[in-house]
Each structure stands twice: as C-alpha cells, then as structure tokens.
Design a protein around this motif. Structure first.
Motif, short mmCIF file in Angstrom:
data_model
loop_
_atom_site.label_atom_id
_atom_site.label_comp_id
_atom_site.label_asym_id
_atom_site.label_seq_id
_atom_site.Cartn_x
_atom_site.Cartn_y
_atom_site.Cartn_z
N GLU A 158 0.83 -1.20 0.00
CA GLU A 158 0.00 0.00 0.00
C GLU A 158 0.87 1.25 0.00
O GLU A 158 0.52 2.27 -0.59
CB GLU A 158 -0.93 -0.01 1.22
N MET A 159 2.00 1.17 0.70
CA MET A 159 2.93 2.30 0.75
C MET A 159 4.26 1.85 0.15
O MET A 159 4.73 0.76 0.43
CB MET A 159 3.13 2.77 2.20
N GLY A 160 4.85 2.71 -0.67
CA GLY A 160 6.09 2.35 -1.31
C GLY A 160 5.87 1.52 -2.56
O GLY A 160 4.73 1.26 -2.96
N LYS A 161 6.96 1.11 -3.15
CA LYS A 161 6.90 0.39 -4.42
C LYS A 161 7.54 -0.98 -4.28
O LYS A 161 8.60 -1.12 -3.67
CB LYS A 161 7.62 1.20 -5.50
N ASN A 162 6.88 -2.00 -4.83
CA ASN A 162 7.48 -3.33 -4.90
C ASN A 162 8.20 -3.44 -6.24
O ASN A 162 7.58 -3.65 -7.28
CB ASN A 162 6.40 -4.41 -4.77
N TYR A 163 9.52 -3.28 -6.20
CA TYR A 163 10.30 -3.26 -7.44
C TYR A 163 10.32 -4.63 -8.13
O TYR A 163 10.55 -4.71 -9.34
CB TYR A 163 11.73 -2.79 -7.16
N ILE A 164 10.07 -5.68 -7.37
CA ILE A 164 10.00 -7.02 -7.97
C ILE A 164 8.78 -7.11 -8.88
O ILE A 164 8.85 -7.65 -9.98
CB ILE A 164 9.92 -8.11 -6.87
N LEU A 165 7.65 -6.55 -8.42
CA LEU A 165 6.44 -6.55 -9.25
C LEU A 165 6.60 -5.63 -10.46
O LEU A 165 6.03 -5.89 -11.52
CB LEU A 165 5.23 -6.12 -8.42
N GLU A 166 7.35 -4.57 -10.29
CA GLU A 166 7.53 -3.60 -11.38
C GLU A 166 8.28 -4.20 -12.57
O GLU A 166 8.08 -3.79 -13.71
CB GLU A 166 8.29 -2.38 -10.87
N MET A 167 9.17 -5.18 -12.32
CA MET A 167 9.98 -5.71 -13.42
C MET A 167 9.38 -7.00 -13.98
O MET A 167 10.08 -7.89 -14.43
CB MET A 167 11.42 -5.97 -12.94
N ARG A 168 8.04 -7.06 -13.99
CA ARG A 168 7.35 -8.29 -14.36
C ARG A 168 7.70 -8.81 -15.76
O ARG A 168 7.85 -10.03 -15.94
CB ARG A 168 5.84 -8.12 -14.23
N GLY A 169 7.82 -7.91 -16.74
CA GLY A 169 8.10 -8.35 -18.10
C GLY A 169 9.41 -9.13 -18.19
O GLY A 169 9.47 -10.20 -18.81
N LYS A 170 10.45 -8.62 -17.53
CA LYS A 170 11.75 -9.28 -17.56
C LYS A 170 11.74 -10.55 -16.74
O LYS A 170 12.42 -11.53 -17.07
CB LYS A 170 12.83 -8.31 -17.08
N VAL A 171 10.99 -10.55 -15.65
CA VAL A 171 10.87 -11.77 -14.83
C VAL A 171 10.22 -12.88 -15.64
O VAL A 171 10.70 -14.01 -15.67
CB VAL A 171 10.07 -11.49 -13.54
N PHE A 172 9.12 -12.57 -16.32
CA PHE A 172 8.41 -13.57 -17.12
C PHE A 172 9.34 -14.21 -18.14
O PHE A 172 9.35 -15.43 -18.31
CB PHE A 172 7.22 -12.94 -17.85
N LEU A 173 10.10 -13.37 -18.82
CA LEU A 173 10.98 -13.85 -19.88
C LEU A 173 11.92 -14.94 -19.39
O LEU A 173 12.13 -15.94 -20.07
CB LEU A 173 11.79 -12.66 -20.43
N HIS A 174 12.47 -14.75 -18.19
CA HIS A 174 13.49 -15.68 -17.70
C HIS A 174 12.93 -16.80 -16.83
O HIS A 174 13.58 -17.84 -16.67
CB HIS A 174 14.55 -14.90 -16.92
N ARG A 199 -2.45 -11.76 -10.28
CA ARG A 199 -3.46 -11.00 -9.55
C ARG A 199 -3.52 -9.56 -10.04
O ARG A 199 -4.44 -8.81 -9.69
CB ARG A 199 -3.14 -11.00 -8.05
N ILE A 200 -2.53 -9.15 -10.86
CA ILE A 200 -2.43 -7.77 -11.34
C ILE A 200 -2.89 -7.72 -12.80
O ILE A 200 -2.39 -8.48 -13.64
CB ILE A 200 -0.97 -7.28 -11.23
N SER A 201 -3.83 -6.84 -13.11
CA SER A 201 -4.42 -6.82 -14.45
C SER A 201 -3.38 -6.57 -15.54
O SER A 201 -3.41 -7.21 -16.60
CB SER A 201 -5.53 -5.77 -14.52
N GLU A 202 -2.43 -5.62 -15.29
CA GLU A 202 -1.40 -5.33 -16.30
C GLU A 202 -0.52 -6.55 -16.55
O GLU A 202 -0.09 -6.81 -17.69
CB GLU A 202 -0.53 -4.15 -15.86
#
Length: 261
Positions: A158-174, A199-202
C-alpha cells in the motif's frame, strides 16, 4: 567478513538453518538488527563480482581477517600483494545461494518481505541473477532466486513500491523456462511467481500475450500433484480476464482443473 569466504559461508548457512524453522528469528533479524541492509549489500556486491572478471584475491581476504579492516581500508594498505587466485564463479554462486536462502526465509514475514521489495538495487541484482543462471550449472542458486522472487512478489504494498512486481516483463521472460525444469521445487516456485503476478491486471495482459494459459495448462497433467495444484491458481486468475480465445481454452481444460482440485 564480506571477503572472507569461509566465515561468511558458514555464518550464512547457520542463519539460513535458524530462520528456516524459527519465526522469532525471522522477526528480530530485520526489526532489531536491520539484517536486510547487510543481506542486500551482500547480494549486490557478489552479483557485481559475478559480472566482473576482477575479484578480490584470497590474500586480500586473509588480510581483511587478520587486520580486522574493511575492504576499502585493505585496498589502501601497501602490504597487499595481489595473487593470481581470485574468487571463482563457484564460490561466488555459493555465497549468493546462501544469502538468498536467508532472504527467502525472512521474506515469509510480510514486514521483512516489504523491506526487500522496496530496494531497487536488490531487484536489479535479482533480475541479473535470474537472467544468467541455469539449472544445469547453478541449480541451488536458481532455486533460491526463484524462491525469493516467489515470496516477495506476493506483497502488493500500500505504501512504497514493490520493485519485484515492477519488473514483471523481464521476470516472465526468464522464469518461463523453469516451469519445465526437472527439479520439482523449482517448477513449484516458478509457478508461484506467476500466481502472484496474475493478480495484477497489467501483468495478466502480458501473460495472455505470452500464451501463459497454454503453458500453465500443460502443468495440469504433471506427474507430481503439487505442481498441478500450483498451476490452478494462476490459471483461474488468468481466466478472470479471458478473451474469446482464452475462454475456448478454458472450456477445454475445465474438466482437468476440476480433476486436479
């Protein structure tokens, strides 16, 4: 002792064993001792060493232990004689594997998981490690990287950013290739990652474009029931935003999902 491999490795092994079974240890290591700072520093430092051909020599490590100095202080002394015996990739992978095992254990506590999720440097290091590691050469390291990603990607902060979730495209690839590994635990942890992201629409939009429903549906027939069960969660999430094409696939595998459940 960051440069003293033997002490560091044994310390990490001990902390990993303790935090695997002791919830109180999981809680106080970050809340009281701020262990996340040291652990993130270790992951960042050794990830860079893995990328670089220049490594501290064993002579330098010996001096760090003997003089009780940190790395920068030792680099400034004239007593160092560089040797031709650098840290090997195997040693670096061993350290990273043990550090990540500790982080995976600590991240089972939400407060701790959010601390690691909020570090951009840590996320960058994980992204590199997941892109350069193979099951054939670094099975233990891959398992621990995957486990950390699975634990930390669970937290939608809810507060701050989860950088692991932000890099989803690169995570999926590998991560996709690990869904078909012979190591069952790696498959389960990789599937957990897609369960969290789905769980995330994007993230679901990316997964639909990458035909993740078909890939996860393949796991429903896996010989190990735990793998098949793990695949059900992300599939159901993906069907929540189904297109005409994915809806057809859903009808085809509906009975298989029910069989697994």
């Amino acid at each position: 002792y960051q440069l003293h491999y033997v002490v560091l490795f044994r310390a990490l092994f001990s902390v990993g064993s303790i935090t695997m079974f002791n919830q109180q240890a999981q809680e106080i290591l970050c809340s009281k001792f701020e262990a996340q700072k040291i652990l993130i520093s270790l992951v960042t430092t050794y990830s860079r060493k893995l990328q670089s051909t220049s490594s501290p020599s064993r002579e330098k490590m010996r001096l760090v232990k003997q003089l009780g100095r940190n790395e920068k202080e030792v680099e400034g002394t004239e007593t160092i004689e560089e040797t031709s015996e650098p840290l090997t990739k195997d040693i670096i992978a061993d350290v990273l594997s043990k550090v990540l095992c500790v982080i995976a254990n600590l991240s089972m506590i939400e407060m701790n998981g959010c601390l690691f999720a909020g570090s951009e440097d840590f996320a960058t290091s994980l992204q590199y490690l997941i892109s350069c590691s193979t099951v054939q050469n670094d099975e233990e390291l891959v398992l621990n990287v995957i486990s950390v990603l699975a634990n930390i990607s669970y937290y939608q902060m809810e507060m701050g950013k989860n950088y692991i979730l932000e890099m989803r495209g690169k995570v999926f690839l590998h991560v996709v290739p690990f869904l078909f590994s012979e190591n069952i635990e790696i498959v389960i942890q990789a599937t957990r990652i897609f369960s969290n992201y789905s769980r995330i629409s994007e993230a679901r939009e990316i997964m639909h474009r990458e035909y993740m429903i078909e890939k996860l549906a393949y796991l429903l027939s896996h010989a190990h029931l735990n793998v098949a069960c793990a695949a059900v969660g992300p599939l159901i999430n993906l069907f929540s935003s189904a297109t005409k094409e994915t809806a057809i696939i859903g009808q085809q595998i509906e009975s298989k999902i029910i069989d697994v459940l």
